[in-house]
Enzyme design. Structure first.
Site, PDB file in Angstrom:
ATOM      1  N   ALA A 174       0.685  -1.296   0.140  1.00 59.40           N
ATOM      2  CA  ALA A 174       0.079   0.034  -0.068  1.00 59.40           C
ATOM      3  C   ALA A 174       0.836   1.415  -0.053  1.00 59.40           C
ATOM      4  O   ALA A 174       0.458   2.282   0.182  1.00 59.40           O
ATOM      5  CB  ALA A 174      -0.840  -0.190   1.113  1.00 59.40           C
ATOM      6  N   TYR A 212       5.944 -14.147 -14.123  1.00 60.75           N
ATOM      7  CA  TYR A 212       4.914 -13.146 -13.689  1.00 60.75           C
ATOM      8  C   TYR A 212       3.651 -13.838 -14.088  1.00 60.75           C
ATOM      9  O   TYR A 212       2.419 -13.802 -13.325  1.00 60.75           O
ATOM     10  CB  TYR A 212       5.094 -11.947 -14.289  1.00 60.75           C
ATOM     11  N   GLY A 255       2.045   3.011  -6.084  1.00 63.58           N
ATOM     12  CA  GLY A 255       1.515   2.616  -7.100  1.00 63.58           C
ATOM     13  C   GLY A 255      -0.073   2.473  -6.863  1.00 63.58           C
ATOM     14  O   GLY A 255      -0.844   3.337  -6.251  1.00 63.58           O
TER      15      GLY A 255
HETATM   16  N1  LIG Z   1       1.121  -1.380 -13.160  1.00 62.03           N
HETATM   17  C1  LIG Z   1       0.452  -2.160 -13.876  1.00 62.03           C
HETATM   18  O1  LIG Z   1       0.599  -1.840 -15.372  1.00 62.03           O
HETATM   19  C2  LIG Z   1      -0.129  -3.450 -13.641  1.00 62.03           C
HETATM   20  C3  LIG Z   1      -0.754  -4.148 -14.589  1.00 62.03           C
HETATM   21  C4  LIG Z   1      -1.411  -5.263 -14.024  1.00 62.03           C
HETATM   22  C5  LIG Z   1      -1.238  -5.915 -12.741  1.00 62.03           C
HETATM   23  N2  LIG Z   1      -0.480  -4.860 -11.826  1.00 62.03           N
HETATM   24  C6  LIG Z   1      -0.646  -5.426 -10.424  1.00 62.03           C
HETATM   25  O2  LIG Z   1      -0.795  -4.426  -9.549  1.00 62.03           O
HETATM   26  C7  LIG Z   1      -0.256  -4.634  -8.368  1.00 62.03           C
HETATM   27  C8  LIG Z   1       0.314  -3.278  -7.784  1.00 62.03           C
HETATM   28  O3  LIG Z   1       1.650  -2.904  -8.735  1.00 62.03           O
HETATM   29  P1  LIG Z   1       1.888  -1.669  -9.042  1.00 62.03           P
HETATM   30  O4  LIG Z   1       1.817  -1.634 -10.507  1.00 62.03           O
HETATM   31  O5  LIG Z   1       1.068  -0.605  -8.301  1.00 62.03           O
HETATM   32  O6  LIG Z   1       3.483  -1.671  -8.637  1.00 62.03           O
HETATM   33  P2  LIG Z   1       4.294  -0.909  -7.560  1.00 62.03           P
HETATM   34  O7  LIG Z   1       4.037   0.570  -7.670  1.00 62.03           O
HETATM   35  O8  LIG Z   1       5.712  -1.505  -7.816  1.00 62.03           O
HETATM   36  O9  LIG Z   1       3.695  -1.629  -6.281  1.00 62.03           O
HETATM   37  C9  LIG Z   1       4.376  -2.672  -5.866  1.00 62.03           C
HETATM   38  C10 LIG Z   1       3.933  -2.882  -4.093  1.00 62.03           C
HETATM   39  O10 LIG Z   1       4.137  -3.956  -3.830  1.00 62.03           O
HETATM   40  C11 LIG Z   1       5.201  -3.871  -2.962  1.00 62.03           C
HETATM   41  N3  LIG Z   1       5.966  -5.245  -2.734  1.00 62.03           N
HETATM   42  C12 LIG Z   1       6.818  -5.687  -3.710  1.00 62.03           C
HETATM   43  N4  LIG Z   1       7.615  -6.807  -3.245  1.00 62.03           N
HETATM   44  C13 LIG Z   1       7.215  -6.820  -1.690  1.00 62.03           C
HETATM   45  C14 LIG Z   1       7.453  -7.858  -0.808  1.00 62.03           C
HETATM   46  N5  LIG Z   1       8.361  -8.797  -0.930  1.00 62.03           N
HETATM   47  N6  LIG Z   1       6.943  -7.709   0.412  1.00 62.03           N
HETATM   48  C15 LIG Z   1       6.018  -6.733   0.631  1.00 62.03           C
HETATM   49  N7  LIG Z   1       5.600  -5.513  -0.367  1.00 62.03           N
HETATM   50  C16 LIG Z   1       6.249  -5.834  -1.586  1.00 62.03           C
HETATM   51  C17 LIG Z   1       6.071  -2.842  -3.031  1.00 62.03           C
HETATM   52  O11 LIG Z   1       6.865  -2.300  -2.185  1.00 62.03           O
HETATM   53  P3  LIG Z   1       8.267  -1.405  -2.224  1.00 62.03           P
HETATM   54  O12 LIG Z   1       7.549  -0.160  -2.420  1.00 62.03           O
HETATM   55  O13 LIG Z   1       8.931  -1.777  -0.828  1.00 62.03           O
HETATM   56  O14 LIG Z   1       9.027  -2.179  -3.377  1.00 62.03           O
HETATM   57  C18 LIG Z   1       4.896  -1.645  -3.548  1.00 62.03           C
HETATM   58  O15 LIG Z   1       4.155  -1.309  -2.439  1.00 62.03           O
HETATM   59  C19 LIG Z   1       0.747  -5.748  -8.406  1.00 62.03           C
HETATM   60  O16 LIG Z   1       0.004  -6.819  -8.054  1.00 62.03           O
HETATM   61  C20 LIG Z   1       0.930  -5.637 -10.056  1.00 62.03           C
HETATM   62  O17 LIG Z   1       1.015  -6.920 -10.549  1.00 62.03           O
HETATM   63  C21 LIG Z   1       0.064  -3.865 -12.287  1.00 62.03           C
END
Ligand SMILES: NC(=O)c1ccc[n+]([C@@H]2O[C@H](COP(=O)([O-])OP(=O)(O)OC[C@H]3O[C@@H](n4cnc5c(N)ncnc54)[C@H](OP(=O)(O)O)[C@@H]3O)[C@@H](O)[C@H]2O)c1
Length: 285
Positions: A18, A171, A21
């Site tokens: 949380a 992924y 992104g």
């Molecule tokens: N962006 C897209 O286009 C897209 C498309 C399809 C699906 N999604 C999905 O949407 C979700 C959110 O992604 P986002 O795009 O918002 O990416 P993001 O900004 O990189 O956010 C990912 C979040 O997950 C956390 N995280 C990663 N590894 C972790 C761990 N080992 N333990 C605890 N927290 C962890 C990150 O923490 P840190 O800040 O500490 O790294 C960050 O808060 C993901 O499940 C992603 O697969 C995204």
């Protein structure tokens, strides 16, 4: 859409990842409705900075922070214990955290990191929280998957990408497993008042999709008309967490706040059971 709401005021919602992104945008929009947010983040400083921002932007002070690195199954267990010591209810669980790794890395438990963090940690987290979620019914579980699962099927012969690593395939393994888990869990929770749905948030410009690699940059440039803000990408999570329209709706895959078909194979009950049994062994529950 996201405004203070008497029905939701004080409901408790846990969101993994949380601090950044889509997860942070989801937290802000739900907090504006009066929902009590429990952020789960791996890094204390990043978590606290985002906690402050969510409080300021939403005007809601009920924003708590729990620290857990989802790359460690023990840390997930410890965090759940801490949650249960401090809260009596959990009305919404949003399994949002995710990674997309260019190179193959392992979790503390020795699992391929994308599969371990994006799927297995959430499988464990959800199962450990099921008692409190059921007790809090009507309650909702939301799994943030991806439309990548429509293009790459899960590879049961190489779930941990040991034979060959490709970031998209690793992924897709995780996000496909999350959809199978959604369908299986929805059936298991039938009649309990707990709903479970998965979603594709859309393509958003976040830390995950930022790239220094020129090929990825070009790819993202070509995709740019389809790329939305994290705030817009959070809408389906917010809708599934809060809308009365989806009260009782379960076992679906959503995109742009509409239920659509997930990959045909995700409806196969024998495959749903297969991933459930494999996951149980891997997380040792
Ligand atoms: N962006 C897209 O286009 C897209 C498309 C399809 C699906 N999604 C999905 O949407 C979700 C959110 O992604 P986002 O795009 O918002 O990416 P993001 O900004 O990189 O956010 C990912 C979040 O997950 C956390 N995280 C990663 N590894 C972790 C761990 N080992 N333990 C605890 N927290 C962890 C990150 O923490 P840190 O800040 O500490 O790294 C960050 O808060 C993901 O499940 C992603 O697969 C995204």
């Amino acid at each position: 859409m996201s405004e203070y709401n008497d029905q939701l005021n004080g409901k408790i919602c846990m969101i993994t990842g949380a601090n950044s992104g889509i997860g942070k945008a989801t937290a802000i929009q739900l907090a504006k409705m009066g929902i009590h947010i429990v952020m789960v983040c791996r890094n204390k400083e990043r978590g606290e900075n985002a906690q402050k921002e969510i409080k300021e932007e939403s005007g809601n002070n009920n924003i708590d922070l729990l620290i857990a690195d989802l790359a460690s199954l023990n840390k997930v267990k410890e965090m759940v214990d801490e949650f249960k010591r401090n809260y009596d209810d959990l009305h919404v669980l949003i399994n949002n955290a995710g990674v997309f790794n260019k190179k193959r890395t392992l979790t503390i438990d020795g699992y391929e990191s994308t599969f371990g963090v994006d799927y297995l940690a959430h499988f464990l987290l959800t199962n450990l929280l099921l008692d409190i979620i059921k007790k809090s019914a009507p309650s909702r579980i939301i799994n943030v998957s991806s439309n990548i699962h429509l293009y790459f099927k899960i590879n049961f012969d190489d779930l941990m990408s040991e034979k060959k690593y490709a970031s998209q395939k690793a992924y897709a393994n995780a996000k496909f497993a999350l959809v199978l888990f959604t369908h299986e869990l929805a059936r298991r929770l039938d009649g309990t008042g707990v709903t479970v749905n998965a979603l594709h948030p859309g393509h958003a410009r976040t830390k995950m999709t930022k790239s220094k690699n020129w090929i990825s940059k070009l790819f993202l440039f070509l995709l740019s008309p389809l790329i939305v803000s994290p705030e817009k990408a959070a809408r389906t999570s917010v809708y599934l967490a809060s809308s009365p329209e989806v009260e009782g709706v379960t076992g679906n895959y959503f995109k742009k706040c509409k239920a659509i078909k997930s990959h045909e194979m995700t409806y196969d009950k024998s495959i749903q059971k297969k991933i459930w049994e494999i996951s149980k062994k891997l997380v040792d529950i």
